[in-house]
Write a protein that holds these residues in place. Sequence first.
Motif, mmCIF file in Angstrom:
data_model
loop_
_atom_site.group_PDB
_atom_site.id
_atom_site.type_symbol
_atom_site.label_atom_id
_atom_site.label_comp_id
_atom_site.label_asym_id
_atom_site.label_seq_id
_atom_site.Cartn_x
_atom_site.Cartn_y
_atom_site.Cartn_z
ATOM 1 N N SER A 6 0.824 -1.209 0.000
ATOM 2 C CA SER A 6 0.000 0.000 0.000
ATOM 3 C C SER A 6 0.861 1.262 0.000
ATOM 4 O O SER A 6 0.593 2.207 -0.739
ATOM 5 N N VAL A 9 2.525 1.610 -3.494
ATOM 6 C CA VAL A 9 1.554 2.081 -4.493
ATOM 7 C C VAL A 9 1.214 3.547 -4.247
ATOM 8 O O VAL A 9 1.144 4.346 -5.182
ATOM 9 N N THR A 13 1.967 6.507 -6.895
ATOM 10 C CA THR A 13 0.923 7.341 -7.500
ATOM 11 C C THR A 13 1.149 8.822 -7.236
ATOM 12 O O THR A 13 0.730 9.645 -8.039
ATOM 13 N N SER A 64 -4.941 -0.750 -9.318
ATOM 14 C CA SER A 64 -4.379 0.091 -8.254
ATOM 15 C C SER A 64 -5.417 1.094 -7.766
ATOM 16 O O SER A 64 -5.525 1.360 -6.568
ATOM 17 N N MET A 68 -6.892 1.613 -4.091
ATOM 18 C CA MET A 68 -6.774 2.908 -3.417
ATOM 19 C C MET A 68 -8.124 3.509 -3.028
ATOM 20 O O MET A 68 -8.162 4.509 -2.327
ATOM 21 N N THR A 78 -6.675 7.669 -10.286
ATOM 22 C CA THR A 78 -5.912 6.528 -10.799
ATOM 23 C C THR A 78 -6.785 5.646 -11.683
ATOM 24 O O THR A 78 -6.348 5.186 -12.741
#
Length: 134
Positions: A6, A9, A13, A64, A68, A78
């Motif tokens: 997490s 990612v 991002t 993803s 999220m 995203t």
Amino acid sequence: MIGVLSVIVFLGTIVAIPMLVIHIPADYFTRRRKPLKSLPQGYAALRLLGLVLKNLAGIIFILSGIVMLVLPGQGVITLLIGLMLVNFPGKLELERRIIEQQSVLRAINWIRLRARKPALRLPRKGFRRGRNEA
């Protein structure tokens, strides 16, 4: 493991999404789509490889983004970026529904403003490409 993933990612991002958002053409949602011009015979495999890689990247962004939505990150933006990369019927309509959400549009245009890029232009309300274009 999930916590570490997490964080990775989320940090990814923070860098990738703004870079992708500032490269969206301001007229992406209002311009007419032109059919792809065919490449010479020898380039068909290259085009197919590019299409597969683009769609694979889109699927990764979509997955993803879904993650999220419940974990830290910019889930909706995203997802939108992932949808813009993937090819499927009805794609543009779905993208427009997402971008018409005021919070999404405000966040994207804020990122673009900081990068000195023009705000995204949206079609008029009630505009549907199939009905209003020849």
